[in-house]
Write an enzyme that holds these catalytic residues in place. Structure first.
Site, PDB file in Angstrom:
ATOM      1  N   GLU A 262      -2.592   0.840  13.114  1.00 31.01           N
ATOM      2  CA  GLU A 262      -3.733   1.120  12.241  1.00 31.01           C
ATOM      3  C   GLU A 262      -5.052   0.832  12.950  1.00 31.01           C
ATOM      4  OE1 GLU A 262      -5.123   0.116   7.689  1.00 31.01           O
ATOM      5  OE2 GLU A 262      -3.804  -1.297   8.710  1.00 31.01           O
TER       6      GLU A 262
ATOM      7  N   GLU B 204       0.861  -1.180   0.000  1.00 32.52           N
ATOM      8  CA  GLU B 204       0.000   0.000   0.000  1.00 32.52           C
ATOM      9  C   GLU B 204       0.896   1.229   0.000  1.00 32.52           C
ATOM     10  OE1 GLU B 204      -4.158   1.406   2.144  1.00 32.52           O
ATOM     11  OE2 GLU B 204      -3.303  -0.558   2.551  1.00 32.52           O
TER      12      GLU B 204
END
Length: 889
Positions: A742, A464
């Site tokens: 996260e 990502e």
């Protein structure tokens, strides 16, 4: 110590070399301490080569972003500047400013590539390009400038000396729309006679595999290329130019592959000497072509480059098998290894990078489609190696097949981790009496560093590493305190704006640079609102209205045409999808957007907030008609929001921490009574249902603390901040986190990794709580944009006995520290010391029990006032017979 202007700076901290502004604005901070010192005027000296020094006197208190007083600079033109504040002070040390190449016609070089193209469906092997040239043996070089960029990422050398200390230059950009180039002073690397200019280019973001779900290759192009020209100016003024073009040649070196996601394969047996010129070399002619439309995209960036800012040695060696061990570097970091090793030729060593261990083994599942593995093939003798065109997010490195030494493991200097990130100036510090909060703050700082690498990314370890707009939208106030982010984020906004407005568009992409194409432009609240909120946050940090002017078209196009509205002026339901309160801890691991708050309630609250900002921005820019239009729209939207989501008694639909906090913070209740009822309900939910556990995601986390402070319930948020069970910030600290995760439960209490497919242990967004820590615990914020007027308003609590902050504002260093000293009968003394820089003032608001406010000028100020500490701790509410699950301090 007397007041003196410190080093002159240009625009928002630009180094001054290769600046892209013909009339760069000038700023200077102050050192020294004098009480109530204010600048009454200033004098600037401008010295251009071959001209007399000019001095410009201005009666003004401005010392930040003052106008360029002289004639505009031309391409490559240089000036030396100094400043004198007319109160009076000594002159500052002189600073050099020099323009880059400002016009299309300044570029006379060509694009050079391999004559034979590499396969488009495989990793691109990095390519060396080089050219020899002569410098006149009997002439003195005055200066030499190398202007360089690449289609890919490059590393440049002149006569074997490294050019600059940038890493992964020119950085990540949308090559279809804009390409940054770098300017280097290489005067001292030249020599009379023969010279060799060389650059190695890797695939980087240009042609490498990148993006979600395994990514794609060749996003911007399929062949690596170099663009450069060297301008050598002799003492007599004559300029010799060395340009990339037909006379260059190319070859491969020992790097077989070097990929962002999968790492580098390096065969030391194939090392080449770029300086050596023998007839048996494998150098071949290049293919060159006109820059064509590329030259229109070239620009000189304001952002600092990616650099190595720290070296970290491993703390522990963990054995896990024959000829295999795991190195623990003690912190989750972003960068790569530097290795020193000897062994037999052809011996292969691998280095697997991971963020965490699971059951004593490397947890590779969070990497998804990323290998994050480097491979080193040894040659005869000692090999000194560092991967060149990749980076990893890691704390642990599993080393396989290390050559046997005395004990079969490397020495402390044999494997070193080198930390990489955009080299922003560190600005904000925080410290308090609670070591766990200090560790949390350290985690916020480290998480920001790891994710501010060329662009503000979302995670550094997996497939990502994308520039999500929502992440930076929520984190910007925290980031702007911790580091000098304006120049980096303005360059990123440049790309975001170009992508938004491409083909007359209105909707900004969810990520920038945009890899998703048209499907990445779904109108999405909070993420799309970044084009309004981020420029406003940067304006707050700098006081520079030009940021708002530059972004006006982007902002207004999004609000006026990009948002998908219904007839009420709110978001139209059913026509778009919304991410809502992303990563609410109650959302299922496989559905991170399925939280408690209604996604369209979140979207409509964010819309009204953006409308309020558009009113303020219009006022700053003097756009009266727009200001009135947005005021009417915001008023109507508030009415419709209340009708849709707020009950007569003040309850808010979704009845969640996020929904109530949004309504309180953004003033969405029609009456004060309803707002107070919402505050009572929020307290009830926190104490009874959540029992001080966090229950917010991306939308709620940045504002819930501020909402509670706004309704005089800061102690409730102290209690949430200090909570130790999952989900909470200190849960992650107690689980050994060194960066922000996260998910609130990226690692479960048993030490296993969250089963969700999307799990990162370095994801800065939820570190937005740092803004509350700076403003409420430390008590430091601005009283007007740009920090000329400072607000110091600490709100002690949480059982803390002290806190301190410091911030080098555009005017100089601000420091503030408080201490609560115990007294008799439960009373305490509140002691505060502040240091205010010259040419600025501060409004000091003491804790509310003191009922005192003072305004002061520069200097050191000390106060001691009686103080009654707030009741601590606030307690949870349990129904009868319910089991208690409390971690009350």
């Amino acid at each position: 110590m007397p007041v003196k202007p410190s080093r002159v700076r240009f625009e928002h901290g630009h180094s001054g070399l290769g600046i892209g502004h013909r009339e760069p604005r000038i700023s200077w901070r102050f050192t020294g301490q004098e009480t109530d010192w204010a600048q009454g005027g200033y004098e600037l000296s401008i010295q251009k080569p071959g001209a007399e020094e000019a001095r410009y006197r201005v009666v003004s208190g401005s010392s930040v972003l003052v106008p360029w007083p002289s004639a505009p600079l031309d391409s490559g033109e240089q000036a030396e500047t100094g400043s004198l504040s007319a109160s009076p002070t000594e002159w500052s040390e002189p600073s050099i400013v020099e323009c880059g190449l400002l016009r299309v016609e300044d570029w006379s070089c060509r694009l050079v590539e391999l004559a034979e193209s590499q396969a488009i469906d495989k990793p691109k092997r990095p390519v060396w390009f080089r050219r020899s040239f002569n410098v006149a043996p009997d002439r003195q070089v005055q200066r030499a400038r190398l202007y360089i960029t690449s289609l890919g990422v490059y590393h440049a050398e002149l006569n074997g000396q490294l050019v600059g200390d940038e890493q992964l230059a020119p950085g990540w950009t949308n090559y279809n729309l804009s390409i940054p180039y770098q300017t280097h002073d290489v005067t001292n690397s030249l020599r009379n006679g023969q010279n060799m200019l060389a650059a190695q280019v890797g695939e980087g973001w240009y042609a490498g595999r990148f993006g979600l779900f395994g990514g794609q290759r060749n996003i911007y192009g399929s062949q690596l290329g170099l663009i450069c020209q060297l301008a050598i100016t002799y003492q007599d003024g004559e300029v010799q130019t060395v340009e990339s073009g037909d006379s260059w040649e190319a070859s491969f070196g020992p790097i077989l592959t070097s990929e962002m996601y999968d790492g580098e394969v390096y065969d030391a047996q194939q090392l080449i000497d770029v300086l050596q010129r023998s007839p048996n070399e494998s150098w071949a002619p290049v293919r060159s072509s006109s820059l064509g439309g590329i030259v229109l995209k070239l620009f000189s960036p304001d952002a600092p480059p990616v650099q190595c800012t720290q070296e970290v040695r491993f703390r522990e060696v963990l054995r896990c098998g024959p000829r295999k061990f795991i190195l623990d570097f003690g912190q989750n970091l972003v960068g790569r290894l530097r290795v020193r090793v000897s062994g037999r030729p052809g011996h292969t060593i691998t280095f697997q990078h991971v963020e965490v261990l699971e059951n004593g083994e490397c947890a590779i599942r969070p990497l998804r489609h990323t290998a994050a593995k480097d491979t080193l093939i040894l040659s005869d003798g000692q090999v000194d190696w560092e991967p060149r065109f990749t980076f990893h997010g890691f704390r642990y490195v599993e080393v396989t097949n290390w050559p046997s030494g005395d004990d079969g493991v490397p020495g402390a200097d044999d494997i070193i981790a080198r930390v990489l990130h955009t080299d922003m100036e560190r600005t904000g510090w925080f410290k308090c009496s609670d070591p766990l909060l200090n560790q949390l703050h350290s985690n916020i700082v480290r998480g920001m560093r790891g994710n501010f690498l060329s662009v503000p990314t979302d995670c550094p370890q997996r497939d990502e590493r994308l520039g999500w707009t929502g992440d930076i939208a929520v984190f910007a106030p925290t980031g702007a305190y911790l580091y000098g982010v304006p120049s980096m984020l303005m360059d990123w906004l440049r790309t975001l704006t170009l992508e938004q407005l491409e083909d007359n568009g209105n909707v900004p992409p969810l990520i920038s640079p945009n890899l998703f194409g048209p499907q990445g432009k779904n109108p999405t609240a909070l993420w799309g609102d970044c084009v309004v909120t981020l420029p406003w946050d940067l304006y707050q940090a700098t006081g520079d209205p030009r940021i708002l002017e530059d972004q006006w078209e982007s902002m207004s196009r999004w609000i006026d045409h990009g948002v998908d509205l219904d007839e009420r002026g709110l978001w139209a339901k059913g026509r778009t999808w919304q991410l809502g309160d992303w990563l609410d801890p109650m959302a299922p691991p496989e559905e991170p957007g399925n939280g408690r708050a209604d996604p369209f309630l979140v979207a409509d609250a964010c819309l009204i907030h953006s409308l309020d900002l558009m009113v303020a921005i219009s006022a700053v820019l003097g756009k009266t008609n727009d200001q009135q239009r947005y005021e009417k729209w915001a008023a109507r939207a508030r009415t419709e929001f209340a009708r849709e989501y707020i009950s007569a008694a003040g309850r808010v639909a979704s009845d969640s921490q996020t929904a109530l906090a949004l309504a309180i913070e953004y003033n969405l209740h029609p009456t004060p009574g309803q707002a107070e009822r919402a505050a009572e309900r929020l307290e009830e939910i926190i104490r009874n249902k959540a029992r001080f556990k966090i229950a917010t995601g991306f939308a709620g986390t940045p504002i819930i603390g501020h909402a509670l402070t706004k309704v005089h319930r800061s102690q409730l948020f102290y209690r949430m901040l200090l909570h130790r069970k999952c989900p909470s910030w200190l849960y992650t600290v107690l689980m050994g986190a060194t960066t922000i995760w996260e998910r609130w439960d990226s690692m479960l209490p048993d030490g296993s990794v969250n089963p969700g497919e999307m799990t990162s242990f370095n994801h800065y967004a939820l570190g937005a709580v740092g803004n509350w820590m700076h403003r409420v615990i430390g008590g430091l914020w601005m009283d007007e944009p740009g920090w000329k007027k400072i607000l110091i308003r600490p709100i002690p609590g949480g059982g803390l006995s002290s806190a301190s902050v410091k911030y080098p504002s555009p005017y100089g260093l601000i420091e503030a520290g408080w201490e609560a000293l115990e007294g008799g009968d439960g009373a305490e003394t509140f002691q505060l010391e502040v240091s205010i820089p010259p040419n600025s003032t501060a409004r000091i608001v003491f804790p509310e029990q003191c009922h005192e406010t003072v305004t002061v000028g520069s200097g050191v100020h000390q106060y001691q006032v009686p103080y009654i500490p707030p009741e601590w701790p606030p307690l949870p509410i349990y129904p009868p017979f319910a089991p208690h699950d409390d971690d009350t301090p």
